[in-house]
Design an enzyme around this catalytic site. Sequence first.
Site, PDB file in Angstrom:
ATOM      1  N   LYS A  22      -7.153  51.792  28.580  1.00  0.00           N
ATOM      2  CA  LYS A  22      -7.644  52.775  28.186  1.00  0.00           C
ATOM      3  C   LYS A  22      -7.767  54.707  29.260  1.00  0.00           C
ATOM      4  O   LYS A  22      -7.544  55.138  28.551  1.00  0.00           O
ATOM      5  CB  LYS A  22      -9.213  52.364  27.675  1.00  0.00           C
ATOM      6  CG  LYS A  22      -9.696  53.358  27.664  1.00  0.00           C
ATOM      7  CD  LYS A  22     -11.106  53.531  27.080  1.00  0.00           C
ATOM      8  CE  LYS A  22     -11.804  53.073  28.729  1.00  0.00           C
ATOM      9  NZ  LYS A  22     -13.277  54.764  28.989  1.00  0.00           N
ATOM     10  N   ASN A  23      -8.353  54.446  30.112  1.00  0.00           N
ATOM     11  CA  ASN A  23      -8.126  55.160  31.581  1.00  0.00           C
ATOM     12  C   ASN A  23      -6.871  56.017  31.462  1.00  0.00           C
ATOM     13  O   ASN A  23      -6.982  56.893  32.139  1.00  0.00           O
ATOM     14  CB  ASN A  23      -9.255  54.848  32.461  1.00  0.00           C
ATOM     15  CG  ASN A  23     -10.408  54.645  32.149  1.00  0.00           C
ATOM     16  OD1 ASN A  23     -10.567  54.824  30.935  1.00  0.00           O
ATOM     17  ND2 ASN A  23     -10.849  53.809  32.641  1.00  0.00           N
ATOM     18  N   CYS A 117     -23.642  62.266  31.984  1.00  0.00           N
ATOM     19  CA  CYS A 117     -23.602  60.624  31.282  1.00  0.00           C
ATOM     20  C   CYS A 117     -24.139  59.966  31.643  1.00  0.00           C
ATOM     21  O   CYS A 117     -24.911  60.066  32.646  1.00  0.00           O
ATOM     22  CB  CYS A 117     -22.007  60.782  31.249  1.00  0.00           C
ATOM     23  SG  CYS A 117     -21.413  59.394  31.763  1.00  0.00           S
ATOM     24  N   ARG A 122     -21.683  63.358  37.144  1.00  0.00           N
ATOM     25  CA  ARG A 122     -20.088  63.042  37.037  1.00  0.00           C
ATOM     26  C   ARG A 122     -19.866  64.656  37.317  1.00  0.00           C
ATOM     27  O   ARG A 122     -19.837  65.368  36.208  1.00  0.00           O
ATOM     28  CB  ARG A 122     -19.883  62.759  35.525  1.00  0.00           C
ATOM     29  CG  ARG A 122     -20.078  61.616  35.949  1.00  0.00           C
ATOM     30  CD  ARG A 122     -19.651  60.040  34.934  1.00  0.00           C
ATOM     31  NE  ARG A 122     -18.528  60.437  35.164  1.00  0.00           N
ATOM     32  CZ  ARG A 122     -17.827  59.183  33.948  1.00  0.00           C
ATOM     33  NH1 ARG A 122     -18.104  58.988  32.849  1.00  0.00           N
ATOM     34  NH2 ARG A 122     -16.556  59.242  34.208  1.00  0.00           N
ATOM     35  N   ILE A 124     -17.272  68.457  38.064  1.00  0.00           N
ATOM     36  CA  ILE A 124     -15.773  68.300  38.322  1.00  0.00           C
ATOM     37  C   ILE A 124     -15.584  69.102  38.934  1.00  0.00           C
ATOM     38  O   ILE A 124     -14.580  70.012  39.127  1.00  0.00           O
ATOM     39  CB  ILE A 124     -15.522  67.881  36.884  1.00  0.00           C
ATOM     40  CG1 ILE A 124     -15.941  70.011  36.245  1.00  0.00           C
ATOM     41  CG2 ILE A 124     -15.521  67.076  36.079  1.00  0.00           C
ATOM     42  CD1 ILE A 124     -14.578  70.545  35.674  1.00  0.00           C
ATOM     43  N   GLN A 126     -14.163  69.046  42.184  1.00  0.00           N
ATOM     44  CA  GLN A 126     -12.094  68.801  42.664  1.00  0.00           C
ATOM     45  C   GLN A 126     -11.399  69.346  42.311  1.00  0.00           C
ATOM     46  O   GLN A 126     -10.340  69.211  42.512  1.00  0.00           O
ATOM     47  CB  GLN A 126     -12.469  67.385  43.356  1.00  0.00           C
ATOM     48  CG  GLN A 126     -13.877  67.058  44.153  1.00  0.00           C
ATOM     49  CD  GLN A 126     -13.982  67.326  44.817  1.00  0.00           C
ATOM     50  OE1 GLN A 126     -12.389  67.801  45.793  1.00  0.00           O
ATOM     51  NE2 GLN A 126     -14.834  68.636  45.792  1.00  0.00           N
ATOM     52  N   ASP A 305     -15.957  50.199  37.758  1.00  0.00           N
ATOM     53  CA  ASP A 305     -16.373  49.766  36.212  1.00  0.00           C
ATOM     54  C   ASP A 305     -15.941  47.784  36.226  1.00  0.00           C
ATOM     55  O   ASP A 305     -16.499  47.302  34.856  1.00  0.00           O
ATOM     56  CB  ASP A 305     -14.880  50.104  36.011  1.00  0.00           C
ATOM     57  CG  ASP A 305     -14.856  51.392  35.774  1.00  0.00           C
ATOM     58  OD1 ASP A 305     -15.285  52.508  35.434  1.00  0.00           O
ATOM     59  OD2 ASP A 305     -13.657  52.103  35.270  1.00  0.00           O
ATOM     60  N   ARG A 397     -15.955  52.378  22.750  1.00  0.00           N
ATOM     61  CA  ARG A 397     -15.584  52.872  22.656  1.00  0.00           C
ATOM     62  C   ARG A 397     -13.624  52.234  23.593  1.00  0.00           C
ATOM     63  O   ARG A 397     -13.488  53.031  24.069  1.00  0.00           O
ATOM     64  CB  ARG A 397     -16.307  53.735  24.051  1.00  0.00           C
ATOM     65  CG  ARG A 397     -17.593  54.894  23.394  1.00  0.00           C
ATOM     66  CD  ARG A 397     -17.799  55.108  23.740  1.00  0.00           C
ATOM     67  NE  ARG A 397     -16.857  56.552  24.894  1.00  0.00           N
ATOM     68  CZ  ARG A 397     -17.399  57.631  25.110  1.00  0.00           C
ATOM     69  NH1 ARG A 397     -19.437  57.693  25.099  1.00  0.00           N
ATOM     70  NH2 ARG A 397     -16.964  58.057  26.044  1.00  0.00           N
TER      71      ARG A 397
HETATM   72  C1  EPZ Z   1     -12.847  57.706  35.874  1.00  0.00           C
HETATM   73  O1  EPZ Z   1     -14.017  58.836  35.962  1.00  0.00           O
HETATM   74  C2  EPZ Z   1     -12.747  56.926  35.044  1.00  0.00           C
HETATM   75  N1  EPZ Z   1     -12.429  57.267  33.483  1.00  0.00           N
HETATM   76  C3  EPZ Z   1     -14.058  55.951  35.205  1.00  0.00           C
HETATM   77  O2  EPZ Z   1     -14.348  54.807  33.974  1.00  0.00           O
HETATM   78  C4  EPZ Z   1     -14.190  54.798  36.918  1.00  0.00           C
HETATM   79  O3  EPZ Z   1     -15.792  54.326  36.454  1.00  0.00           O
HETATM   80  C5  EPZ Z   1     -14.221  56.001  37.231  1.00  0.00           C
HETATM   81  O4  EPZ Z   1     -12.883  57.073  37.537  1.00  0.00           O
HETATM   82  C6  EPZ Z   1     -14.175  55.285  38.825  1.00  0.00           C
HETATM   83  O5  EPZ Z   1     -13.531  54.675  38.998  1.00  0.00           O
HETATM   84  C7  EPZ Z   1     -11.495  58.002  33.567  1.00  0.00           C
HETATM   85  O6  EPZ Z   1     -10.543  57.210  34.182  1.00  0.00           O
HETATM   86  C8  EPZ Z   1     -11.206  58.480  31.903  1.00  0.00           C
HETATM   87  P1  EPZ Z   1     -14.005  60.341  39.282  1.00  0.00           P
HETATM   88  P2  EPZ Z   1     -13.696  60.032  36.726  1.00  0.00           P
HETATM   89  O7  EPZ Z   1     -13.643  61.184  39.160  1.00  0.00           O
HETATM   90  O8  EPZ Z   1     -12.223  59.969  36.727  1.00  0.00           O
HETATM   91  C9  EPZ Z   1     -17.471  62.139  42.196  1.00  0.00           C
HETATM   92  C10 EPZ Z   1     -14.643  53.564  31.942  1.00  0.00           C
HETATM   93  O9  EPZ Z   1     -16.161  52.704  32.137  1.00  0.00           O
HETATM   94  N2  EPZ Z   1     -16.901  63.666  42.135  1.00  0.00           N
HETATM   95  O10 EPZ Z   1     -13.250  59.276  40.846  1.00  0.00           O
HETATM   96  O11 EPZ Z   1     -14.717  60.980  36.444  1.00  0.00           O
HETATM   97  C11 EPZ Z   1     -18.165  61.580  41.151  1.00  0.00           C
HETATM   98  O12 EPZ Z   1     -19.723  62.289  40.557  1.00  0.00           O
HETATM   99  C12 EPZ Z   1     -15.673  54.848  32.781  1.00  0.00           C
HETATM  100  O13 EPZ Z   1     -14.035  53.018  31.702  1.00  0.00           O
HETATM  101  C13 EPZ Z   1     -16.738  64.718  42.357  1.00  0.00           C
HETATM  102  O14 EPZ Z   1     -17.948  64.704  42.986  1.00  0.00           O
HETATM  103  O15 EPZ Z   1     -14.448  59.491  38.362  1.00  0.00           O
HETATM  104  C14 EPZ Z   1     -17.929  60.033  41.522  1.00  0.00           C
HETATM  105  O16 EPZ Z   1     -18.560  59.484  42.301  1.00  0.00           O
HETATM  106  C15 EPZ Z   1     -16.571  55.013  33.386  1.00  0.00           C
HETATM  107  N3  EPZ Z   1     -16.040  65.836  42.061  1.00  0.00           N
HETATM  108  C16 EPZ Z   1     -17.146  59.823  42.074  1.00  0.00           C
HETATM  109  O17 EPZ Z   1     -16.497  60.994  42.626  1.00  0.00           O
HETATM  110  C17 EPZ Z   1     -15.814  65.309  41.382  1.00  0.00           C
HETATM  111  O18 EPZ Z   1     -14.936  66.680  41.357  1.00  0.00           O
HETATM  112  C18 EPZ Z   1     -15.674  59.199  41.642  1.00  0.00           C
HETATM  113  O19 EPZ Z   1     -15.639  60.321  39.713  1.00  0.00           O
HETATM  114  C19 EPZ Z   1     -15.076  64.574  40.763  1.00  0.00           C
HETATM  115  C20 EPZ Z   1     -16.002  63.210  40.830  1.00  0.00           C
END
Ligand code: EPZ
Length: 430
Positions: A22-23, A117, A122, A124, A126, A305, A397
Amino acid sequence: MEQYIIKGGTPLVGEVEIGGAKNAALAILAAAVMTDETVTIDNLPDVNDINVLLEAISGIGASVQRVDRHTVRINGSCIGDLSIEYDYIKKIRASYYLLGALLGKYHKAEVALPGGCNIGSRPIDQHLKGFRALGAEIDIEHGKISAEAERLVGKHIYFDVVSVGATINVMMAAAMAEGQTIMENVAKEPHVVDVANFLNSMGANIKGAGTDVIRIKGVPRLHKTEYSIIPDQIEAGTFMFAAAATKGDVTVLNVIPKHLEATTAKLLEIGCEIEEFDDAVRVVAKGRLKSTHVKTLPYPGYPTDMQPQIGVTLALCEGTSVITESIFENRFKYLDELARMGAVVKIEGNSATIEGVEKFSGARISAPDLRAGAALVIAGLATDGITIIDDIVYIQRGYERFEEKLRSLGGVIERVSSEKEIQKFKLKVS
Ligand code: EPZ
């Protein structure tokens, strides 16, 4: 509102086919609009998140043709709108991948700012840092992010945190920027590699995906491709823990065993037997399993996850386990539900201490989010009595035909939507 009703206590036994990731699919679908030629994507999971993103993509004018349940054809030549509405972002955060894709192709995009969420706040930042480095002006106003660039020019970008989403989003924009982009401290998840492979199959020049440094030479245009998405390591891992928790014997088919290493290592540690094949993994659990400690980390560490699935299993293991969640701030909600089934847990900050119990007792519980919901289904399957799970819309989902697949392994689970159906199920299993 639909619910799952489960009569547990039967070990899951058999083989189960795993679908596409999915991701990976969410990002690949967004990236597909970056060419004006037709892209065919196969091994697409038929789950709600994917279907919502496809609606968002056709909402901006791209043509989306569902060839069959797992194949879609997308043509981005007729995109007329570069703005993604809040309705989509609210339903599926990953719609923000269209920001990187549209910015790369049209140098302009507008996407509603995603909020937090159920699993945490979460941010964004970065993603935005990366777009700005490439030369985009970013404005956040009235709940929307507008990104615009006269020219997108490759840069050296060092991410402050390892983020899957930021790595993919900025990689997409940089694929069509002028010159070279070097991205450091990037995420190495298999789906990051899959998105890079997909973009390369469209003519991008991306090297190093799967390592800490990604190097991209921008190209002016991308072309058509046919691409098959990698298997979903989280769906596979979920069935592997379902086998462990129910003391079963399950083979997950159509997987890449290398992607499952962190999961198989933990299953071995708690006492399961694992057999690996070229594209399948068998998990056998005999007798009571034992406790362990686990800390979630970016890939190749243990995935966040997969945290609830191991948590549910550890709650039935002999001894004390400690889980440390280091990625998201709010991923222990399922433990409160599990406590209602008799689990003994103590949560302090980002760590949870679990004293294993011999068995759970069935209860009515709620799925707090996608993975937590799937984990609570595992809990229900491992419980002798009857468990009813509310809010299964979260599970739908990300898991295709979840209950059907579990039933094919001997699980006694049904999707119901009325008290009458619940009573009918109870009569049937009593
Ligand atoms: C992806 O989310 C996945 N979603 C998530 O899966 C998964 O839990 C996560 O990666 C970690 O592996 C999708 O791929 C659609 P991150 P993402 O950016 O990209 C911090 C599921 O159940 N961060 O790697 O949103 C953030 O807060 C879902 O399928 C910042 O600080 O995760 C977190 O602590 C849930 N600034 C860490 O980084 C940013 O700009 C990792 O988040 C971005 C992230």
